[in-house]
Design an enzyme around this catalytic site. Structure first.
Site, PDB file in Angstrom:
ATOM      1  CB  ILE A 284      -0.858  -0.013   1.326  1.00 28.50           C
ATOM      2  CG1 ILE A 284      -0.067  -0.197   2.611  1.00 28.50           C
ATOM      3  CG2 ILE A 284      -2.035  -0.872   1.077  1.00 28.50           C
ATOM      4  CD1 ILE A 284      -1.081  -0.002   3.576  1.00 28.50           C
ATOM      5  CG  ASP A 285      -0.170   4.421  -2.498  1.00 27.82           C
ATOM      6  OD1 ASP A 285       0.437   3.406  -3.210  1.00 27.82           O
ATOM      7  OD2 ASP A 285      -1.141   5.109  -2.946  1.00 27.82           O
ATOM      8  NE  ARG A 286       7.739   8.037   2.875  1.00 21.76           N
ATOM      9  CZ  ARG A 286       8.564   8.784   2.609  1.00 21.76           C
ATOM     10  NH1 ARG A 286       8.882   9.144   1.415  1.00 21.76           N
ATOM     11  NH2 ARG A 286       9.298   9.524   3.787  1.00 21.76           N
ATOM     12  CB  THR A 288      -2.059   4.298   2.249  1.00 25.61           C
ATOM     13  OG1 THR A 288      -2.477   5.003   1.128  1.00 25.61           O
ATOM     14  CG2 THR A 288      -3.391   3.774   2.660  1.00 25.61           C
TER      15      THR A 288
END
Length: 507
Positions: A284-286, A288
């Site tokens: 998952i994105d940094r 998020t």
């Protein structure tokens, strides 16, 4: 995909063996006087481990035999002594002591048959490597002695460099003293194997969770564990931390993957195919925060990866958008229709949902969402922010952030990449507001043939809800499928606003 790839590899390996003389293949005995039976002259052994907890495959490996267990991944282990249970005792320890010899084959005392050597290698390779029937390189010995595992010098060199290959000089002993330690060396690519030498394949048998703790006793950052067992785990990734540290990314130990050995426990002794270190199955994105699924064994990693690919893993996100987002009737979808589409809708969430079916980079991208609450905030679009629940069916790059910004016209609050600039720049100091707060998936082990019996033993203690440090996990059975569910609350920054429900306006 895994099924297709495996059978393609088996087919290609079969072709490679089919083009070699029959006397080289272990599953064929050639009675021709000109080609003495190579199978009869080669010593083939497979070692098992003296513990009842290890369940090795009894399936016949192509060209090896019923008792030969092929383990050819450097990260796959047989068990460990770090998680409780019986400590493994290795009958034939390797180099170093954390390794054990799992398979070995001896070069014939009379050397290889010259015709077989010429059939297995090109003439220029024989001259370049100076191969003779009684003196070959380590990689050539691997190709001759283990044709079902090594079809190329590249594969053989790779395992030599991983220190998976040992060479025992001279004849073997018997029993526990079969391998003399003073004759056993790590096989290098440049080493030579001569008549009567034994080539061994070794594997690491203990995970090195503790190796990273030699320099730092404490984890690099706090990483709460929502659930873990011997096969997989779910952790709560904090905002601002990457899942994987790129080669030149400069993150060092500040990644989830690097932190996992500090916060997770090694599988119990005897757990089959343990990975050297736990490994995230997805990312998952940094920016998020939220739930991240981790594999602790090779079978669990394979199964979870297939479940993600087949979209059997259901994830739910909570986000805060900048703007008074609209829910038009044209894109409305009922909960039952969403379920038919393949998006998980909880029984208590029977309200109307919104469907976004908008391609990204030419690939299908589907998101289901619904508004939850609204609040007033200066510099936001229309001075309004909206909390929404998001359920992606697909997992494209920045899918949720891009769908909200481009399709609904309301980007995530604080998302500097997609907020369009202007007044939105005043709302970026806390990062963007996106949290993966619920996940449901089939258990990677309990749904397997071997895991169903273990599930029956622990079923009573696992069914139902379990609360742990503000997070919740549970197990359910649906049509014979064992499902795992995890849920966490949203980060504190989501609660800094005076929210009102979208339906009735209550705070």
């Amino acid at each position: 995909t895994a099924f297709t790839v495996q059978h393609s590899l088996d087919f290609l390996c079969g072709l490679r063996r089919a083009h070699r003389p029959a006397s080289v293949r272990h599953d064929v005995i050639n009675s021709n006087a000109n080609f003495s039976s190579f199978s009869a002259r080669i010593s083939v052994r497979s070692l098992t481990f003296p513990t009842s907890r290890i369940k090795m495959s009894a399936e016949k490996s192509d060209g090896v035999g019923e008792d030969c267990h092929d383990i050819d991944d450097a990260d796959v282990l047989g068990g460990d002594d770090g998680g409780g249970g019986d400590e493994l005792v290795f009958q034939h320890p390797g180099i170093p002591k954390e390794y054990a010899i799992i398979q070995y084959r001896t070069m014939p005392e009379t050397g290889f048959v010259e015709q077989e050597l010429n059939a297995a290698f090109k003439r220029n390779d024989i001259e370049r490597l100076k191969l003779t029937p009684d003196d070959v390189t380590t990689t050539a010995a691997l190709l001759m002695l283990f044709p079902e595992q090594y079809q190329s010098h590249t594969r053989a060199r790779k395992d030599c460099r991983k220190r998976k290959i040992l060479i025992h000089r001279g004849s073997l002993g018997s029993g526990d003293s079969m391998f003399a330690r003073d004759r056993l060396v790590v096989g290098r690519v440049i080493d030579r194997v001569k008549s009567g030498d034994t080539v061994c394949i070794q594997q690491r048998m203990q995970p090195n969770y503790d190796e990273c703790k030699l320099h730092d006793k404490e984890p690099p950052f706090q990483l709460p564990v929502v659930f873990e067992d011997d096969h997989f785990a779910v952790v709560n990734k904090p905002e601002g931390v990457v899942v994987f540290s790129h080669k030149n990314g400069g993150y060092g130990r500040m990644s989830v993957k690097a932190c996992l050995p500090w916060v997770l426990s090694p599988p119990r002794a005897g757990t089959v195919a343990v990975i050297r270190r736990p490994h995230p199955v997805h990312r998952i994105d940094r920016g998020t925060s939220g739930l991240l699924v981790i594999a602790k064994t090779k079978p669990a990693m394979t199964q979870l990866a297939m479940d993600f690919k087949d979209r059997k893993v259901m994830k739910t996100y909570t986000a805060v958008l900048s703007g008074d987002i609209k829910a038009p009737d044209a894109s409305s979808i009922s909960a039952s229709a969403a379920k038919q589409l393949g998006v998980s809708i909880e029984n208590g969430a029977l309200s109307e949902w919104q469907l976004i079916d908008e391609e990204l980079e030419g690939q299908t991208a589907v998101t289901i969402w619904r508004p939850l609450k609204q609040a007033q905030l200066e510099h936001a679009r229309n001075n309004t922010i909206t909390m929404v629940e998001l359920k992606p069916k697909t997992g494209r790059y920045h899918q949720l952030r891009r769908h909200m910004a481009s399709v609904s016209g309301c980007p995530l609050l604080g998302d500097k990449t997609y907020d369009g600039g202007g007044p939105a720049k005043h709302l970026r100091e806390n990062g963007f507001y996106l949290c993966s707060n619920r996940v449901s998936l089939p258990h990677p082990y309990f749904n397997s043939i071997g895991g169903k019996q273990e599930w029956m033993n622990v079923r009573a203690s696992l069914l139902g809800d379990h609360i742990k440090d503000g997070s919740k996990y549970s197990f359910t059975e649906v049509d014979g499928l064992i499902l795992f569910h995890a849920e966490i609350g949203v980060p504190p920054k989501f609660s800094e606003f005076s929210w009102k429900n979208c339906k009735n306006g209550e705070e």
